[in-house]
Design a protein around this motif. Structure first.
Motif, short mmCIF file in Angstrom:
data_model
loop_
_atom_site.label_atom_id
_atom_site.label_comp_id
_atom_site.label_asym_id
_atom_site.label_seq_id
_atom_site.Cartn_x
_atom_site.Cartn_y
_atom_site.Cartn_z
N ASP A 82 1.69 14.38 -2.45
CA ASP A 82 0.63 14.59 -3.21
C ASP A 82 -0.88 15.62 -2.41
O ASP A 82 -1.30 16.11 -1.77
CB ASP A 82 0.22 14.32 -4.44
CG ASP A 82 -0.08 13.62 -4.59
OD1 ASP A 82 0.35 12.57 -3.60
OD2 ASP A 82 -1.91 13.36 -4.45
N LYS B 140 4.45 0.62 -3.78
CA LYS B 140 5.83 0.30 -4.44
C LYS B 140 5.74 -0.06 -5.88
O LYS B 140 6.04 0.11 -6.60
CB LYS B 140 6.03 -1.10 -3.46
CG LYS B 140 7.25 -1.60 -4.12
CD LYS B 140 7.60 -2.64 -3.30
CE LYS B 140 6.65 -3.49 -2.44
NZ LYS B 140 5.81 -4.37 -3.90
N THR B 141 4.81 -0.67 -6.22
CA THR B 141 4.64 -1.29 -7.46
C THR B 141 4.04 -0.31 -8.79
O THR B 141 4.52 0.26 -9.80
CB THR B 141 3.13 -1.65 -6.73
OG1 THR B 141 3.48 -3.37 -6.85
CG2 THR B 141 2.77 -2.73 -9.00
N THR B 142 3.67 0.99 -7.82
CA THR B 142 3.43 2.23 -9.27
C THR B 142 4.22 3.00 -9.55
O THR B 142 5.44 2.88 -10.26
CB THR B 142 2.32 3.09 -8.76
OG1 THR B 142 1.27 2.66 -7.54
CG2 THR B 142 1.98 4.17 -8.94
N GLU C 132 -1.38 10.01 -8.32
CA GLU C 132 -1.29 8.81 -9.29
C GLU C 132 -0.97 8.29 -10.62
O GLU C 132 -0.92 7.40 -10.72
CB GLU C 132 -3.15 8.36 -8.94
CG GLU C 132 -3.16 8.10 -7.40
CD GLU C 132 -4.59 7.62 -7.48
OE1 GLU C 132 -4.66 6.18 -7.28
OE2 GLU C 132 -5.85 8.43 -7.44
N GLY D 248 0.58 -1.30 -0.43
CA GLY D 248 -0.24 -0.19 0.17
C GLY D 248 0.62 1.68 0.07
O GLY D 248 0.00 2.03 -0.17
P1 GDP Z 1 1.90 -1.50 -3.18
O1 GDP Z 1 1.14 -1.97 -2.41
O2 GDP Z 1 3.15 -0.55 -1.95
O3 GDP Z 1 2.69 -1.57 -4.33
O4 GDP Z 1 1.00 0.20 -3.72
P2 GDP Z 1 0.37 0.50 -4.52
O5 GDP Z 1 1.04 0.98 -6.14
O6 GDP Z 1 -1.16 -0.52 -5.84
O7 GDP Z 1 -0.30 1.86 -4.23
C1 GDP Z 1 -1.37 2.01 -3.56
C2 GDP Z 1 -2.49 3.02 -3.87
O8 GDP Z 1 -1.57 4.02 -3.81
C3 GDP Z 1 -2.66 3.13 -5.58
O9 GDP Z 1 -3.92 3.18 -5.44
C4 GDP Z 1 -2.40 4.18 -5.99
O10 GDP Z 1 -2.93 4.99 -6.90
C5 GDP Z 1 -1.52 5.19 -5.25
N1 GDP Z 1 -0.54 5.94 -4.79
C6 GDP Z 1 0.75 5.61 -5.64
N2 GDP Z 1 1.61 6.27 -4.87
C7 GDP Z 1 0.87 7.96 -5.02
C8 GDP Z 1 1.26 8.85 -4.84
O11 GDP Z 1 2.13 9.81 -5.26
N3 GDP Z 1 0.15 10.19 -4.88
C9 GDP Z 1 -1.02 9.48 -4.45
N4 GDP Z 1 -2.21 10.48 -3.99
N5 GDP Z 1 -1.36 7.84 -4.93
C10 GDP Z 1 -0.23 7.25 -5.12
#
Ligand code: GDP
Length: 295
Positions: A250, A114-116, A276, A111
């Motif tokens: 942000d 990381k993936t994003t 995002e 959450g």
């Molecule tokens: P992971 O579980 O660590 O891989 O997390 P994800 O990449 O799935 O991101 C979790 C949520 O955070 C998703 O809904 C993304 O769109 C959101 N998110 C990720 N980076 C950002 C950011 O820099 N700003 C905002 N507002 N949302 C983000």
């Protein structure tokens, strides 16, 4: 990013200082008390705030500042410089390997983004003319592999995956695939969990030992403030990280993680996530951040 609370409180403190003309030591100390409270309200680590104020006070009262023609201006300049150095002074870049591929290992809690941010980085490097390969090492959740494929496609970067196999093997295979296909950067999206646990750390240590990444980047969510800083401390102690990607800046109205993580872990913020979308990634410049905070 909107650290309005901090910016407003600092500017109120500085306005009072400016209105005084000549300054005494106790004027500076009063202002610094306000600065310290503003930092704490922004969720800055307690010790970081205390040390910060002590450093500014020592410079402000121990030099010719108070007898200068514009003492308040000088104090504000010191705050600006100390804020910049608190966040690491200079922009810290990615260390590229002299031999391709450069291996970047992404880690972080589920959450955190990381993936994003694996995909954002791939896009960032693509824009620089590089050929990144994304690798799905988060094998426990099929959804995580799917998600990487979706964002990888958006970023225009291929995704290497072997389904739910052994992450160390996947990483190694991906690296030889990268060599064969001319990818100069390999970005490993490792497993995230809700909490730090020994199994997660053990797996990350294994990948590190077997693959020898050139950069280990920890992804932390700035909206979680001091929790994010504690996560960074734990990862650094257990695994050793090279830098931090601070995401969701942000939506962070306080700024405590941005201001504390470098001082607490000794590791720089290298990039910040500002939204995002895949283009919402910026290299982190401490001096620009300090200027934004001081308005
Ligand atoms: P992971 O579980 O660590 O891989 O997390 P994800 O990449 O799935 O991101 C979790 C949520 O955070 C998703 O809904 C993304 O769109 C959101 N998110 C990720 N980076 C950002 C950011 O820099 N700003 C905002 N507002 N949302 C983000």
């Amino acid at each position: 990013m909107a650290f309005e609370g901090l910016s407003d409180k600092l500017s109120a403190a500085f306005k009072r200082l400016r209105s005084k003309g000549r300054l005494t030591e106790s004027d500076v100390k009063d202002a610094m008390r306000e600065v310290r409270l503003a930092l704490l309200e922004a969720d800055v680590n307690y010790k970081v705030a205390k040390d910060f104020v002590a450093a500014v006070t020592a410079r402000a009262v121990g030099s010719d500042v108070l007898t200068s023609l514009t003492p308040a201006q000088q104090v504000i300049k010191i705050v600006d410089e100390e804020l910049t150095s608190l966040m690491g002074a200079e922009n810290s870049r990615i260390q590229f390997s002299s031999k391709i591929p450069t291996i970047i290992m992404m880690c972080g809690l589920q959450g955190s983004g990381k993936t994003t941010h694996s995909a954002k980085l791939a896009r960032y490097f693509k824009k620089q003319g590089k050929r990144p390969l994304l690798v799905a090492c988060d094998v426990y959740r099929p959804a995580a592999i799917e998600q990487l494929k979706v964002v990888g496609e958006k970023a225009g970067a291929p995704v290497f995956d072997m389904g739910q196999g052994d992450p160390v093997k996947i990483a190694k295979k991906a690296i030889s695939h990268a060599k064969d296909y001319g990818h100069d950067i390999v970005i490993l999206d490792t497993a995230g969990r809700l909490h730090i646990d020994e199994q997660l750390m053990g797996e990350l240590k294994n990948i590190k030992a077997e693959v020898g990444p050139h950069e280990i980047l920890l992804v932390i969510d700035s909206m979680t403030g001091q929790d994010a800083v504690n996560v960074a401390k734990s990862f650094d102690e257990a695994l050793g990280i090279d830098g931090v990607i601070l995401t969701k800046l942000d939506g962070d109205t306080r700024g405590g993680a941005a201001l504390s993580v470098r001082a607490v872990t000794g590791k720089p913020i290298k990039f910040v996530g500002m939204g995002e979308k895949l283009d919402d990634l910026e290299p982190f410049y401490p001096d620009r951040m300090a200027s934004r905070i001081l308005g």
